[in-house]
Design a protein around this motif. Structure first.
Motif, PDB file in Angstrom:
ATOM      1  N   MET A  21       0.838  -1.189   0.000  1.00 25.54           N
ATOM      2  CA  MET A  21       0.000   0.000   0.000  1.00 25.54           C
ATOM      3  C   MET A  21       0.875   1.242   0.000  1.00 25.54           C
ATOM      4  O   MET A  21       1.917   1.279   0.650  1.00 25.54           O
ATOM      5  CB  MET A  21      -0.898   0.011   1.244  1.00 25.54           C
ATOM      6  N   VAL A  22       0.436   2.254  -0.724  1.00 25.22           N
ATOM      7  CA  VAL A  22       1.148   3.532  -0.753  1.00 25.22           C
ATOM      8  C   VAL A  22       0.112   4.644  -0.781  1.00 25.22           C
ATOM      9  O   VAL A  22      -0.962   4.502  -1.378  1.00 25.22           O
ATOM     10  CB  VAL A  22       2.092   3.607  -1.985  1.00 25.22           C
ATOM     11  N   ASP A  23       0.389   5.731  -0.077  1.00 20.39           N
ATOM     12  CA  ASP A  23      -0.536   6.860  -0.034  1.00 20.39           C
ATOM     13  C   ASP A  23      -0.790   7.372  -1.447  1.00 20.39           C
ATOM     14  O   ASP A  23       0.147   7.491  -2.259  1.00 20.39           O
ATOM     15  CB  ASP A  23       0.047   7.977   0.845  1.00 20.39           C
ATOM     16  N   GLU A  24      -2.041   7.697  -1.725  1.00 23.34           N
ATOM     17  CA  GLU A  24      -2.438   8.125  -3.063  1.00 23.34           C
ATOM     18  C   GLU A  24      -1.648   9.348  -3.531  1.00 23.34           C
ATOM     19  O   GLU A  24      -1.393   9.515  -4.723  1.00 23.34           O
ATOM     20  CB  GLU A  24      -3.940   8.453  -3.064  1.00 23.34           C
ATOM     21  N   LYS A  25      -1.222  10.195  -2.597  1.00 21.60           N
ATOM     22  CA  LYS A  25      -0.509  11.419  -2.963  1.00 21.60           C
ATOM     23  C   LYS A  25       1.011  11.268  -2.877  1.00 21.60           C
ATOM     24  O   LYS A  25       1.736  12.242  -3.006  1.00 21.60           O
ATOM     25  CB  LYS A  25      -0.973  12.562  -2.064  1.00 21.60           C
ATOM     26  N   SER A  26       1.480  10.068  -2.660  1.00 22.45           N
ATOM     27  CA  SER A  26       2.914   9.849  -2.500  1.00 22.45           C
ATOM     28  C   SER A  26       3.690  10.186  -3.779  1.00 22.45           C
ATOM     29  O   SER A  26       3.298   9.802  -4.882  1.00 22.45           O
ATOM     30  CB  SER A  26       3.186   8.394  -2.115  1.00 22.45           C
ATOM     31  N   SER A  27       4.814  10.857  -3.590  1.00 17.42           N
ATOM     32  CA  SER A  27       5.687  11.178  -4.728  1.00 17.42           C
ATOM     33  C   SER A  27       6.482   9.953  -5.183  1.00 17.42           C
ATOM     34  O   SER A  27       7.146   9.974  -6.216  1.00 17.42           O
ATOM     35  CB  SER A  27       6.659  12.298  -4.337  1.00 17.42           C
ATOM     36  N   ARG A  28       6.393   8.847  -4.410  1.00 10.93           N
ATOM     37  CA  ARG A  28       7.147   7.632  -4.730  1.00 10.93           C
ATOM     38  C   ARG A  28       6.403   6.686  -5.679  1.00 10.93           C
ATOM     39  O   ARG A  28       6.962   5.678  -6.108  1.00 10.93           O
ATOM     40  CB  ARG A  28       7.467   6.865  -3.437  1.00 10.93           C
ATOM     41  N   ILE A  29       5.175   6.996  -6.018  1.00 11.24           N
ATOM     42  CA  ILE A  29       4.402   6.102  -6.894  1.00 11.24           C
ATOM     43  C   ILE A  29       5.142   5.813  -8.204  1.00 11.24           C
ATOM     44  O   ILE A  29       5.228   4.658  -8.626  1.00 11.24           O
ATOM     45  CB  ILE A  29       2.970   6.648  -7.137  1.00 11.24           C
ATOM     46  N   PRO A  30       5.737   6.821  -8.876  1.00 11.66           N
ATOM     47  CA  PRO A  30       6.485   6.508 -10.114  1.00 11.66           C
ATOM     48  C   PRO A  30       7.633   5.524  -9.869  1.00 11.66           C
ATOM     49  O   PRO A  30       7.933   4.690 -10.737  1.00 11.66           O
ATOM     50  CB  PRO A  30       7.005   7.879 -10.570  1.00 11.66           C
ATOM     51  N   ASP A  31       8.266   5.601  -8.681  1.00 11.15           N
ATOM     52  CA  ASP A  31       9.345   4.667  -8.367  1.00 11.15           C
ATOM     53  C   ASP A  31       8.831   3.230  -8.338  1.00 11.15           C
ATOM     54  O   ASP A  31       9.492   2.310  -8.835  1.00 11.15           O
ATOM     55  CB  ASP A  31       9.984   5.007  -7.011  1.00 11.15           C
ATOM     56  N   ILE A  76       6.172   2.060  -9.871  1.00 14.83           N
ATOM     57  CA  ILE A  76       5.802   1.674 -11.240  1.00 14.83           C
ATOM     58  C   ILE A  76       7.060   1.282 -12.015  1.00 14.83           C
ATOM     59  O   ILE A  76       7.062   0.289 -12.752  1.00 14.83           O
ATOM     60  CB  ILE A  76       5.032   2.824 -11.933  1.00 14.83           C
ATOM     61  N   ASN A  77       8.143   2.027 -11.814  1.00 16.18           N
ATOM     62  CA  ASN A  77       9.410   1.698 -12.476  1.00 16.18           C
ATOM     63  C   ASN A  77       9.975   0.362 -12.015  1.00 16.18           C
ATOM     64  O   ASN A  77      10.729  -0.283 -12.747  1.00 16.18           O
ATOM     65  CB  ASN A  77      10.445   2.808 -12.249  1.00 16.18           C
ATOM     66  N   ARG A  78       9.630  -0.069 -10.810  1.00 12.76           N
ATOM     67  CA  ARG A  78      10.081  -1.369 -10.291  1.00 12.76           C
ATOM     68  C   ARG A  78       9.253  -2.521 -10.866  1.00 12.76           C
ATOM     69  O   ARG A  78       9.510  -3.675 -10.563  1.00 12.76           O
ATOM     70  CB  ARG A  78       9.959  -1.410  -8.762  1.00 12.76           C
ATOM     71  N   GLY A  79       8.210  -2.187 -11.658  1.00  9.71           N
ATOM     72  CA  GLY A  79       7.379  -3.230 -12.250  1.00  9.71           C
ATOM     73  C   GLY A  79       6.034  -3.405 -11.584  1.00  9.71           C
ATOM     74  O   GLY A  79       5.281  -4.317 -11.923  1.00  9.71           O
ATOM     75  N   CYS A  98      -0.261  -1.305  -4.896  1.00 10.41           N
ATOM     76  CA  CYS A  98       0.679  -1.564  -5.971  1.00 10.41           C
ATOM     77  C   CYS A  98       0.979  -3.051  -5.980  1.00 10.41           C
ATOM     78  O   CYS A  98       1.292  -3.616  -4.925  1.00 10.41           O
ATOM     79  CB  CYS A  98       1.968  -0.787  -5.765  1.00 10.41           C
ATOM     80  N   ALA A  99       0.874  -3.701  -7.110  1.00  9.15           N
ATOM     81  CA  ALA A  99       1.110  -5.144  -7.187  1.00  9.15           C
ATOM     82  C   ALA A  99       2.109  -5.464  -8.291  1.00  9.15           C
ATOM     83  O   ALA A  99       2.138  -4.806  -9.331  1.00  9.15           O
ATOM     84  CB  ALA A  99      -0.200  -5.877  -7.424  1.00  9.15           C
ATOM     85  N   LYS A 100       2.929  -6.492  -8.032  1.00  7.37           N
ATOM     86  CA  LYS A 100       3.920  -6.947  -9.006  1.00  7.37           C
ATOM     87  C   LYS A 100       3.846  -8.463  -9.097  1.00  7.37           C
ATOM     88  O   LYS A 100       3.937  -9.150  -8.074  1.00  7.37           O
ATOM     89  CB  LYS A 100       5.311  -6.502  -8.571  1.00  7.37           C
TER      90      LYS A 100
END
Length: 202
Positions: A16-26, A28-31, A199-201
């Motif tokens: 889980m990650v906060d909806e407003k987190s600036s780390r979301i692109p990170d 997504i980049n991890r897959g 976020c799921a991988k």
């Protein structure tokens, strides 16, 4: 995360990650892929709430001391998967005193439990934030007894129980995609905070 992903004995890892987190692109980049999330909702407990009318023959009450097995069966059947198992009650009692069977609200039809809502003290918030807050688990209702307002009635009853125990607020979590549940909760005074995305991988 690299080590966790390597050691995970499953096909999909989610977090889980906060909806407003600036780390979301990170992530997504991890897959990881972004999925509908989980939101925390809370309500003030400033008085007793009215209990919605339910069908005649359905009794609302607290769980009895000898009903753990039926309680577990009802919850698992209501969710459609094994959410609880025998022994969870003892864990809750040790982790969240003064939790006991009377903190669990049930709907009973001819002695059969058909719907359940669990309330607990929000132990971590009470301990660390010094607030008198309760926690509610989601309603679980057997499929054949849905759409009878049992979840609403039991949630209101559980909120009243917490109020009478001296709690001045209550929180819970629900999926942001569960439209009917969110509408029910808002009708009882719950307000949502910023949702957390899943976020799921694979």
């Amino acid at each position: 995360m690299d080590e966790l992903e390597k050691k995970a004995d499953i096909k999909t890892v989610s977090m889980m990650v906060d909806e407003k987190s600036s780390r979301i692109p990170d992530w997504i980049n991890r897959g990881y892929t972004l999925e509908p999330g989980y939101q925390r909702m809370s309500a003030r407990l400033d008085g007793l709430r009215p209990i919605p009318k339910i069908d005649e023959g359905i009794k609302l009450r607290s769980l009895a001391n000898d009903e753990e097995e039926e309680f577990v069966e009802t919850v698992n059947a209501g969710f459609g998967w094994k959410r609880l198992e025998i022994g969870d009650f003892e864990t809750w009692k040790s982790e969240d005193p003064p939790f006991s069977e009377d903190w669990v609200q049930v709907a009973d039809v001819d002695g059969r439990i058909v719907s359940v809502v669990v309330s607990k003290p929000d132990t971590e918030s009470i301990k660390h934030l010094h607030v008198n807050r309760g926690y509610l688990g989601p309603a679980a209702t057997l499929p054949e007894f849905r759409n009878k307002h049992l979840g609403t009635a039991l949630t209101a009853r559980a909120m009243n129980f917490l109020f009478e125990k001296g709690m001045d607020s209550v929180r819970l979590g629900t999926s942001e995609t569960n439209v009917s549940s969110n509408a029910l909760l808002k009708s009882l005074g719950f307000q949502s905070k910023a949702p957390e995305k899943s976020c799921a991988k694979s």
